[in-house]
Design a protein around this motif. Structure first.
Motif, PDB file in Angstrom:
ATOM      1  N   THR A 198     -11.949  -2.063  63.950  1.00 10.27           N
ATOM      2  CA  THR A 198     -12.679  -2.165  65.207  1.00 10.27           C
ATOM      3  C   THR A 198     -12.881  -3.650  65.458  1.00 10.27           C
ATOM      4  O   THR A 198     -13.766  -4.270  64.867  1.00 10.27           O
ATOM      5  CB  THR A 198     -14.032  -1.444  65.124  1.00 10.27           C
ATOM      6  N   GLY A 199     -12.011  -4.213  66.273  1.00 11.99           N
ATOM      7  CA  GLY A 199     -11.982  -5.666  66.397  1.00 11.99           C
ATOM      8  C   GLY A 199     -12.898  -6.187  67.485  1.00 11.99           C
ATOM      9  O   GLY A 199     -13.116  -5.553  68.512  1.00 11.99           O
ATOM     10  N   LEU A 205     -10.780 -13.180  65.447  1.00 14.53           N
ATOM     11  CA  LEU A 205     -10.919 -11.728  65.367  1.00 14.53           C
ATOM     12  C   LEU A 205     -11.758 -11.360  64.149  1.00 14.53           C
ATOM     13  O   LEU A 205     -11.509 -11.830  63.037  1.00 14.53           O
ATOM     14  CB  LEU A 205      -9.529 -11.100  65.259  1.00 14.53           C
ATOM     15  N   SER A 218     -13.974  -7.837  62.285  1.00 19.43           N
ATOM     16  CA  SER A 218     -14.116  -6.386  62.335  1.00 19.43           C
ATOM     17  C   SER A 218     -15.599  -6.036  62.238  1.00 19.43           C
ATOM     18  O   SER A 218     -16.341  -6.662  61.490  1.00 19.43           O
ATOM     19  CB  SER A 218     -13.363  -5.745  61.173  1.00 19.43           C
ATOM     20  N   ASP A 270     -11.121   0.595  67.564  1.00 19.76           N
ATOM     21  CA  ASP A 270     -10.393  -0.311  68.460  1.00 19.76           C
ATOM     22  C   ASP A 270      -9.558  -1.256  67.601  1.00 19.76           C
ATOM     23  O   ASP A 270      -9.897  -2.418  67.436  1.00 19.76           O
ATOM     24  CB  ASP A 270     -11.405  -1.086  69.313  1.00 19.76           C
ATOM     25  N   GLN A 278      -7.217  -3.903  66.117  1.00 13.64           N
ATOM     26  CA  GLN A 278      -6.610  -5.135  66.628  1.00 13.64           C
ATOM     27  C   GLN A 278      -6.049  -5.920  65.453  1.00 13.64           C
ATOM     28  O   GLN A 278      -6.511  -5.792  64.317  1.00 13.64           O
ATOM     29  CB  GLN A 278      -7.658  -5.993  67.345  1.00 13.64           C
ATOM     30  N   ASN A 327      -3.279 -12.526  69.129  1.00 13.01           N
ATOM     31  CA  ASN A 327      -4.219 -11.440  68.870  1.00 13.01           C
ATOM     32  C   ASN A 327      -3.759 -10.258  69.702  1.00 13.01           C
ATOM     33  O   ASN A 327      -3.642 -10.362  70.918  1.00 13.01           O
ATOM     34  CB  ASN A 327      -5.630 -11.834  69.289  1.00 13.01           C
ATOM     35  N   ALA A 360      -3.955  -5.957  70.630  1.00 17.61           N
ATOM     36  CA  ALA A 360      -4.492  -4.606  70.512  1.00 17.61           C
ATOM     37  C   ALA A 360      -3.306  -3.654  70.483  1.00 17.61           C
ATOM     38  O   ALA A 360      -2.159  -4.080  70.705  1.00 17.61           O
ATOM     39  CB  ALA A 360      -5.405  -4.305  71.692  1.00 17.61           C
ATOM     40  N   GLU A 369       0.054  -3.878  72.712  1.00 16.67           N
ATOM     41  CA  GLU A 369       0.326  -5.226  73.215  1.00 16.67           C
ATOM     42  C   GLU A 369       1.435  -5.875  72.392  1.00 16.67           C
ATOM     43  O   GLU A 369       1.690  -5.490  71.250  1.00 16.67           O
ATOM     44  CB  GLU A 369      -0.945  -6.080  73.148  1.00 16.67           C
TER      45      GLU A 369
END
Lengths: 540, 319
Positions: free
Chosen positions: A363-364, A371, A373, A380, A382, A422, A424, A427
């Motif tokens: 969960t980023g 980034l 967690s 989420d 990432q 970075n 998600a 992406e």
């Protein structure tokens, strides 16, 4: 007050005839043996054993964590070399630790085997004869009675038999006497305890010789078979035949971690399918505290983490989908993880290799471009990645970690950084040459361990009998009661002397008094002179 | 999930317990200070006669005031004990689980066991009541340390501890530890008392001391031994249960994890104590020292291994 006499010169010892060399060696050996098996030596060895175990808990141990030992070498190179020479990173498999416990066990054998034989004899023998002076025993009493000697002893014997004593009557020097004993289980427990310790050591050693342990990280949907080539790490005893491991294969279908409201992990479960040889696959769920137990082998979940997966599309349109690698959690509470995906066969050339090194957050949250967690659950996901291309050096012959890049390859310029991003899920980032790297998703992995320890059940058995022996040895009292009748000093009737000796209890007084009171009442009841009188008339 | 009102009740009761125990300590102090029997004149009378037998340690008749103070101290200890047990029960109810999942809870129960063990001794052998100050003093100290250094909020158990072996392994470990705690204190008292008795036997003129009110060295030695005899099988069982649990949780019964290593060291030291008491040259003071070392090992195992070293037993809950 008194003058002390001058010390008298010791009388010169008569020169003994020189013993033969063989006899001398034997005497010397016998003396060593006696010294080794003395309780005092055993005590010193016990202390040495305790002392020797201490460095094993204060210094990093290879058996627990190779990494910590390596780190220690980096931090204190000189000291570590010396400590290593003294086996201080392998304390529990070191020769000096073994020397201590082997000496201790030899001492124990030398002590307990004669005791066991002695006790074996005693169990089948009658209680020992009464000592001459009964009134010198810790508990003792004298009872005058009108009964004849044998009749009085009959009364005592009855009372003792009710109390489950083993009783024997003898004709002593001064008249009939009686010896009784109970509590043989005390010494039985003692012998059992010490022999079980020996059994425990043997089963431990056997387990180490014929046992093995392998661990591997398995991502959901993947599997492994029980062979040392497949494991990430393994350790095996010297007598393990690596070609005849049990034919076990395990596939990880699904891994689930559940959490409480405050994000404490409440359970980890892995749904696995296993095959043993040619049998059909069976589905089973294993978890923390709940391994799969097969005949001789056990399968454990020892940890978990996330494997982010990536898709790579080359400029010419070639696509590699869902390449993934386990990222190791660096923080168990948020499952922030680090790792690297190495792709050595992207193209034909040896330099057409690619690596994605990164940080994964289930969960980023981005804080100032960094980034982090905030939750161990994949709410989420990432990644923060750096993409390298070039030559990974996997075939250089030098071992390298699968969880990190070989820094020397980067330093030498063989691996060059192409992009960092970075991402998600879904992406992507594009490298200067047009290659597209997409963060396509995440799966969980489980750390699975397969253990084989043939000594384990023996160990359990030995441990249980250690406990039984200990309880017998510490809680059972060995009690001996002796009685004798003598004619009373004034000629009227007889006097019954009774004494008792107890091992394993301090408060023997009340029990002895109770016994004597019962005997006194019984004697009075049997007395021909006063069958109705319950209280004794003191002869005076 | 967590019942907050029960959790805070548990915390309040903890404070109540510490206060009541402290009052008990004051009462024990008062008993020793004001209730001292007049033994000094006898000692003076014996002066100058080197061959006079050493004063025997027959229990002197207790003055009424001393008896009252002693009873008060025991009652306070009893009230504290009830409150202490309530701390544990309310915490368990608040979290819906056995309340021994972290270091705070573990050590709270160890101290509870020690106080229970002392109370049982005091009820069974009234002369042992007089060691109360030396038991309850360390107890109050330990409780304060636990409250200020080890405290963690009531919370759920981590996954690894959700096994019924928690009830078996940790319960017996606290029982063993609590009993050894008491035994270690008694051995310290024995060391002090036997030194004093030696000096009295040697004819030294000693000022009256509160040691005169304590049980004889022999009685203390016997008590220390009997408590270890009671605690040793329990500790052995705790270690074995731990090994069985480790086999199903970590994949091996024994792996020389720091906590396992120190549990083993403690076991060896207590085994040495039991042997020392029957070995010539080791009886008396040397074996008492072994018992004291045993207690030191137990405390080290609790504090150092949980707070400093990293191992599998890192359930302290402290950050």
């Amino acid at each position: 007050m008194t003058t002390t006499a001058p010390p008298r010169p010791a009388a010169p010892p008569t020169p003994p005839s020189p013993p033969s060399p063989g006899r001398r060696v034997l005497t010397r050996l016998l003396r060593w043996w006696r010294q080794l098996t003395a309780m005092r030596t055993a005590l010193v060895l016990l202390f040495l054993l305790a002392l020797a175990a201490i460095p094993g808990s204060l210094l990093p141990q290879r058996s627990l964590s190779q990494n910590n030992v390596r780190q220690y070498f980096v931090d204190n190179p000189t000291l570590a070399r010396w400590l290593d020479r003294l086996y201080l990173f392998d304390v529990f498999s070191s020769p000096w630790f073994a020397a201590i416990y082997l000496l201790l066990f030899i001492s124990l054998i030398g002590c307990v085997v004669p005791r066991a034989i002695e006790h074996g004899r005693a169990v089948f023998a009658a209680p020992p004869p009464a000592p001459r002076h009964l009134l010198r025993l810790p508990d003792n009493d004298e009872l005058p009675t009108d009964l004849t000697g044998p009749a009085a002893l009959d009364v005592v014997e009855e009372e003792l038999r009710v109390r489950r004593y083993r009783v024997v009557r003898r004709q002593g020097r001064s008249g009939p006497e009686l010896s009784a004993e109970k509590g043989y289980l005390r010494e039985t427990g003692n012998v059992l305890f010490h022999l079980s310790l020996l059994a425990l050591l043997l089963s431990l050693a056997g387990g180490k010789m014929w046992g093995y342990e392998g661990s591997i990280l398995v991502t959901e949907g993947q599997g492994f078979c029980n062979s040392f080539q497949q494991y990430d790490t393994y350790s095996a005893g010297p007598l393990v035949d690596s070609s005849s491991l049990s034919p076990l294969c395990v596939d990880l279908d699904d891994f689930k971690a559940t959490y409480e409201d405050d994000l404490t992990a409440s359970s980890y479960t892995a749904d696995i399918a296993y095959e043993l040889g040619d049998d059909d696959a069976e589905d089973v769920t294993i978890g923390v505290n709940d391994p799969l137990r097969l005949d001789g082998d056990r399968v454990y979940v020892t940890g978990h983490g996330y494997s982010p997966s990536f898709s790579i599309t080359l400029p010419d349109g070639t696509t590699f989908t869902d390449l993934s690698a386990p990222f190791l959690p660096s923080d168990q509470s948020t499952m922030a993880s680090q790792g690297v995906l190495k792709v050595p066969d992207l193209g034909a050339g040896s330099t057409d290799q690619l690596a994605i090194e990164g940080f994964f957050a289930p969960t980023g949250v981005l804080q100032g471009g960094l980034l982090t967690s905030v939750d161990p659950r994949p709410l989420d996901p990432q990644v923060a990645i750096v993409v390298y291309t070039g030559y990974l050096g996997l075939d250089s012959g030098l071992p390298q970690s699968v969880y990190s890049l070989d820094q020397t390859q980067i330093d030498r310029g063989l691996l060059t950084e192409q992009a960092s991003a970075n991402l998600a899920v879904g992406e992507s980032t594009t490298l200067p040459d047009g290659t597209v790297v997409t963060f396509s998703g995440v799966q969980e992995f489980a750390a699975i361990q397969v253990s084989h320890d043939p000594g384990q059940l023996w160990m359990l058995g030995a441990a249980v009998s250690i406990l039984i022996g200990l309880i017998g040895m510490l809680l059972v009292r060995r009690e001996r009661v002796f009685a004798r009748v003598d004619p009373a000093a004034d000629g009227g009737g007889t006097v019954l002397s009774i004494g008792s000796l107890t091992r394993g209890s301090a408060d023997t007084g009340p029990r002895f008094t109770a016994l004597v009171d019962t005997v006194r009442t019984a004697l009075a009841a049997r007395s021909p002179a006063a069958p109705s009188a319950s209280e004794e008339a003191p002869p005076s | 999930m967590i019942d907050e009102s029960l959790a805070s009740l548990s915390d309040t009761l903890f404070t109540v317990t510490v206060v009541v125990y402290s009052l008990a300590v004051v009462a024990f102090c008062a008993e020793l200070a004001f209730g001292r029997p007049a033994r000094a004149p006898q000692l003076v009378a014996a002066g100058g006669v080197p061959d006079a037998p050493a004063p025997t340690r027959e229990p002197a008749p207790e003055p009424a005031r001393s008896r009252r103070l002693s009873a008060l101290a025991m009652v306070l200890t009893g009230i504290g004990l009830v409150s202490h047990a309530a701390v544990v029960v309310t915490r368990g109810l608040a979290a819906h689980r056995l309340p021994w999942g972290n270091m705070f809870e573990f050590s709270t129960i160890v101290v509870l066991v020690a106080v229970v063990a002392y109370t049982v001794l005091a009820v069974r052998a009234p002369e042992l009541r007089h060691i109360g100050l030396f038991v309850m003093g360390p107890v109050v100290l330990a409780m304060a340390l636990i409250r200020f250094k080890l405290y963690v909020e009531t919370g759920p158990l981590v996954a690894a501890l959700r096994s019924w072996w928690l009830a078996v392994h940790v319960t017996t470990a606290t029982l063993g530890f609590g009993i050894f705690f008491l035994s270690g204190i008694v051995s310290v008292l024995y060391l002090v008392q036997s030194r004093r008795e030696e000096r009295v036997a040697a004819g030294d003129q000693l000022a009256p001391s509160l040691l005169d009110r304590l049980p004889s060295a022999a009685a203390l030695d016997r008590t220390a031994h009997r408590t270890v005899v009671f605690g040793f099988p329990i500790w052995t069982f705790a270690v074995i249960a731990g090994a069985i649990w480790a086999e199903s949780a970590w994949g091996r019964p024994w792996g020389w994890d720091p906590k396992e290593t120190w549990a083993f060291i403690a076991w060896v030291v207590y085994a040495a104590y039991l042997h020392a008491r029957t070995t010539s040259g080791w009886r008396g003071r040397p074996s008492a020292w072994v018992n004291v070392i045993g207690l030191a090992v137990m405390v080290f195992n609790l504090l150092y291994v949980n707070m400093v070293s990293t191992g599998l037993h890192s359930y302290g809950g402290l950050s």
